[in-house]
Design a protein around this motif. Structure first.
Motif, mmCIF file in Angstrom:
data_model
loop_
_atom_site.group_PDB
_atom_site.id
_atom_site.type_symbol
_atom_site.label_atom_id
_atom_site.label_comp_id
_atom_site.label_asym_id
_atom_site.label_seq_id
_atom_site.Cartn_x
_atom_site.Cartn_y
_atom_site.Cartn_z
ATOM 1 N N PRO A 215 -1.673 15.403 0.787
ATOM 2 C CA PRO A 215 -0.617 14.334 1.220
ATOM 3 C C PRO A 215 -1.049 13.063 1.333
ATOM 4 O O PRO A 215 0.018 12.047 1.272
ATOM 5 N N GLU A 216 -2.039 12.542 1.666
ATOM 6 C CA GLU A 216 -2.541 10.996 2.005
ATOM 7 C C GLU A 216 -2.231 10.221 0.603
ATOM 8 O O GLU A 216 -2.074 9.196 0.572
ATOM 9 N N ASP A 217 -2.779 10.937 -0.327
ATOM 10 C CA ASP A 217 -2.855 10.185 -1.941
ATOM 11 C C ASP A 217 -1.286 10.090 -2.494
ATOM 12 O O ASP A 217 -1.126 9.297 -3.294
ATOM 13 N N THR A 218 -0.405 10.962 -1.574
ATOM 14 C CA THR A 218 1.008 10.815 -2.326
ATOM 15 C C THR A 218 1.620 9.532 -1.616
ATOM 16 O O THR A 218 2.691 9.008 -2.335
ATOM 17 N N MET A 219 0.910 8.991 -0.374
ATOM 18 C CA MET A 219 1.711 7.812 0.010
ATOM 19 C C MET A 219 1.084 6.301 -0.536
ATOM 20 O O MET A 219 0.002 6.134 -0.621
ATOM 21 N N LEU A 220 2.165 5.726 -0.900
ATOM 22 C CA LEU A 220 1.935 4.396 -1.488
ATOM 23 C C LEU A 220 2.191 3.269 -0.348
ATOM 24 O O LEU A 220 2.128 2.054 -0.818
ATOM 25 N N ASN A 221 2.470 3.644 0.759
ATOM 26 C CA ASN A 221 3.008 2.648 1.791
ATOM 27 C C ASN A 221 2.061 1.427 2.029
ATOM 28 O O ASN A 221 0.697 1.653 1.825
ATOM 29 N N PRO A 222 2.281 0.552 2.590
ATOM 30 C CA PRO A 222 1.362 -0.637 2.965
ATOM 31 C C PRO A 222 0.300 -0.351 3.923
ATOM 32 O O PRO A 222 -0.617 -1.139 3.844
ATOM 33 N N VAL A 223 0.482 0.665 4.645
ATOM 34 C CA VAL A 223 -0.710 1.225 5.539
ATOM 35 C C VAL A 223 -0.732 2.805 5.473
ATOM 36 O O VAL A 223 0.095 3.411 5.442
ATOM 37 N N ARG A 224 -2.163 2.954 5.282
ATOM 38 C CA ARG A 224 -2.621 4.351 5.028
ATOM 39 C C ARG A 224 -3.651 4.842 6.056
ATOM 40 O O ARG A 224 -4.665 3.871 6.266
ATOM 41 N N LEU A 225 -3.708 5.951 6.475
ATOM 42 C CA LEU A 225 -4.794 6.441 7.356
ATOM 43 C C LEU A 225 -5.493 7.388 6.402
ATOM 44 O O LEU A 225 -4.864 8.219 5.689
ATOM 45 N N ARG A 226 -6.964 7.001 5.911
ATOM 46 C CA ARG A 226 -7.588 7.866 4.951
ATOM 47 C C ARG A 226 -8.551 8.788 5.788
ATOM 48 O O ARG A 226 -9.596 8.216 6.329
ATOM 49 N N GLU A 227 -8.398 9.933 5.957
ATOM 50 C CA GLU A 227 -9.334 10.739 6.538
ATOM 51 C C GLU A 227 -10.753 10.984 6.104
ATOM 52 O O GLU A 227 -11.671 11.203 6.498
ATOM 53 N N ALA A 228 -10.703 11.155 4.574
ATOM 54 C CA ALA A 228 -11.709 11.301 3.859
ATOM 55 C C ALA A 228 -12.806 10.315 3.746
ATOM 56 O O ALA A 228 -14.117 10.584 3.816
ATOM 57 N N THR A 229 -12.533 8.962 4.080
ATOM 58 C CA THR A 229 -13.252 7.685 3.724
ATOM 59 C C THR A 229 -14.274 7.640 4.834
ATOM 60 O O THR A 229 -15.329 7.327 4.640
ATOM 61 N N PRO A 230 -14.163 7.577 6.136
ATOM 62 C CA PRO A 230 -12.661 7.515 6.970
ATOM 63 C C PRO A 230 -12.653 6.015 7.085
ATOM 64 O O PRO A 230 -13.391 5.366 7.696
ATOM 65 N N THR A 231 -11.198 5.382 6.716
ATOM 66 C CA THR A 231 -10.903 4.281 7.105
ATOM 67 C C THR A 231 -9.407 4.181 7.169
ATOM 68 O O THR A 231 -8.651 5.189 6.982
ATOM 69 N N VAL A 232 -8.885 2.966 7.556
ATOM 70 C CA VAL A 232 -7.486 2.745 7.921
ATOM 71 C C VAL A 232 -7.382 1.528 6.768
ATOM 72 O O VAL A 232 -7.962 0.696 6.672
ATOM 73 N N GLU A 233 -6.358 1.740 5.649
ATOM 74 C CA GLU A 233 -6.258 1.152 4.660
ATOM 75 C C GLU A 233 -4.850 0.456 4.632
ATOM 76 O O GLU A 233 -3.976 0.543 5.017
ATOM 77 N N TRP A 234 -5.336 -1.072 4.348
ATOM 78 C CA TRP A 234 -3.940 -2.224 4.506
ATOM 79 C C TRP A 234 -3.824 -2.424 3.048
ATOM 80 O O TRP A 234 -4.677 -2.888 2.125
ATOM 81 N N ARG A 235 -2.631 -2.384 2.532
ATOM 82 C CA ARG A 235 -2.361 -2.036 1.032
ATOM 83 C C ARG A 235 -1.143 -3.253 0.586
ATOM 84 O O ARG A 235 -0.580 -3.177 -0.346
ATOM 85 N N ALA A 236 -0.743 -4.125 1.637
ATOM 86 C CA ALA A 236 0.334 -4.845 1.732
ATOM 87 C C ALA A 236 0.298 -6.008 0.510
ATOM 88 O O ALA A 236 1.189 -6.245 -0.136
ATOM 89 N N PRO A 237 -0.743 -6.632 0.302
ATOM 90 C CA PRO A 237 -0.989 -7.710 -0.534
ATOM 91 C C PRO A 237 -0.906 -7.610 -2.129
ATOM 92 O O PRO A 237 -1.436 -6.548 -2.318
ATOM 93 N N ASP A 238 -0.524 -8.685 -2.774
ATOM 94 C CA ASP A 238 -0.596 -8.703 -4.090
ATOM 95 C C ASP A 238 -2.168 -8.932 -4.662
ATOM 96 O O ASP A 238 -3.105 -9.307 -3.699
ATOM 97 N N THR A 239 -2.691 -8.549 -5.749
ATOM 98 C CA THR A 239 -3.669 -8.949 -6.100
ATOM 99 C C THR A 239 -4.064 -10.499 -6.391
ATOM 100 O O THR A 239 -2.810 -10.971 -6.563
ATOM 101 N N ALA A 240 -4.974 -11.107 -6.114
ATOM 102 C CA ALA A 240 -4.811 -12.510 -5.931
ATOM 103 C C ALA A 240 -6.516 -13.148 -6.691
ATOM 104 O O ALA A 240 -7.139 -12.191 -7.020
ATOM 105 N N LEU A 241 -6.458 -14.372 -6.319
ATOM 106 C CA LEU A 241 -8.044 -14.774 -6.622
ATOM 107 C C LEU A 241 -9.102 -14.041 -5.586
ATOM 108 O O LEU A 241 -8.706 -14.394 -4.413
#
Length: 364
Positions: A215-241
């Motif tokens: 279920p969590e890997d299906t989500m591509l949203n800007p914020v994800r709760l990762r139980e396996a890691t465990p972390t809270v993931e922020w995915r909002a920004p572009d790749t950059a320098l």
């Protein structure tokens, strides 16, 4: 608070054309292949200090750049490839994802982002604060072009979130604030069941989905709760320098770490001794739209980020430096990619400054 980052990079040849970079992961165990062949991902381990993360990231990227040079390739830190990329998906999971969505995953093949993983301590507060920090993506916008046209300051975020089909959009957009971890997980589980329904309607059986997705890997949203890691993931920004990405990660970390001792409540925007205040979700959506379309040109975005402790003047987004026509030719896109590749090499060389005492500052 420990944090780690993941950055996706395009691979191009000596002429700036997108090309297969799947040989690069062999050079380092923290370089991974991505959804399509012209993308690779660099991942750091978790770090408590900015200096140690910079050092590891510089080491990995130096290895990646050396490996790329030996293959006649360059790495490009742009949120989109500027013009259209349409290679086939790689790997069983990628091909299954393509079978499920078909042409509706154009954005997934034309976007490269950064993911910041924060050590999970107060997950509900972290989920809500990271959601409210979505406009911070403006600090590192890196591509105003998508499919050859000048669109938004973060054309990647715009493409991901403004989907024509709700079947895909629910997995890419910003979710509203959560009341509890169980409520968040219920949303994820519901979305996963809907995902299996979409798969079934396109001839993909539930067993095949469950073999390759959770279920969590299906989500591509800007914020994800990762139980396996465990972390809270922020995915909002572009790749950059990388230097800008690390600065952003630890500027974020200094805000997010405060959730250990302060409540997070809806009431505007700002930080005091007892509470971090975030705007209503409707107001946040307006700020996020401005961050995507205008970037740091938006006074509302700059003011909001300043209230939360950021210094927008410390950032120099790549998107502001990509000067070109409204419609980009293939030749112009190739030159822009090569320019960005050169900026990346220069940035990596200076990622660690042993004479800079600020580089050793902790996350808070």
């Amino acid at each position: 608070m420990k944090l780690g980052i993941e950055m996706e990079f395009w691979t191009v040849d000596e002429q700036g054309r997108l090309t297969d970079g799947r040989a690069l992961p062999k050079a380092h165990d923290r370089i991974e292949p991505e959804f399509i062949a012209p993308l690779v991902e660099v991942r750091t381990s978790p770090h408590e200090t900015e200096d140690s993360l910079r050092r590891e990231l510089q080491s990995i990227l130096r290895t990646a750049l050396t490996a790329a040079r030996s293959e006649g390739l360059h790495l490009v830190p742009l949120g989109t490839p500027l013009t259209s990329a349409a290679p086939d998906a790689t790997g069983d999971r990628g091909r299954l994802f393509e079978d499920i969505y078909g042409e509706r995953i154009t954005s997934a093949k034309n976007c490269a982002g950064t993911h910041v993983h924060f050590e999970k301590t107060e997950p509900v507060r972290q989920l809500n604060l990271l959601t409210a920090l979505d406009p911070a993506l403006a600090l590192v916008n890196s591509s105003p072009y998508y499919l050859g046209e000048r669109r938004q300051q973060s054309s990647r975020a715009h493409a991901y979130r403004q989907q024509e089909s709700d079947e895909f959009a629910r997995y890419c957009g910003l979710w509203s604030y959560a009341d509890s971890v169980s409520e968040w997980n219920d949303r994820v589980d519901t979305a996963f069941e809907l995902f299996k329904g979409v798969a079934a309607s396109n001839g993909v059986e539930a067993a095949a989905v469950e073999e390759h997705f959770c279920p969590e890997d299906t989500m591509l949203n800007p914020v994800r709760l990762r139980e396996a890691t465990p972390t809270v993931e922020w995915r909002a920004p572009d790749t950059a320098l990388p230097s800008e990405t690390v600065r952003l990660a630890f500027d974020m970390g200094r805000v997010v770490e405060q959730t250990a001792t302060k409540s997070v409540g809806v009431g505007g925007g700002g930080v005091d001794s007892n509470r971090v205040e975030i705007p209503s979700f409707g107001d946040l959506r307006d700020l996020s739209d401005a961050a995507i379309s205008e970037g740091l040109e938006s006074s509302a975005v700059r003011e909001y980020l300043s209230e939360l402790g950021f210094d927008p003047s410390a950032y120099d987004p790549l998107a502001d430096r990509l000067v070109g026509p409204d419609v980009l030719s293939a030749a112009e896109a190739r030159q822009m990619r090569l320019l960005a590749a050169q900026l990346l090499r220069e940035d990596v060389a200076t990622l660690v400054d042993d004479d800079d005492p600020v580089a050793a500052r902790p996350a808070v």
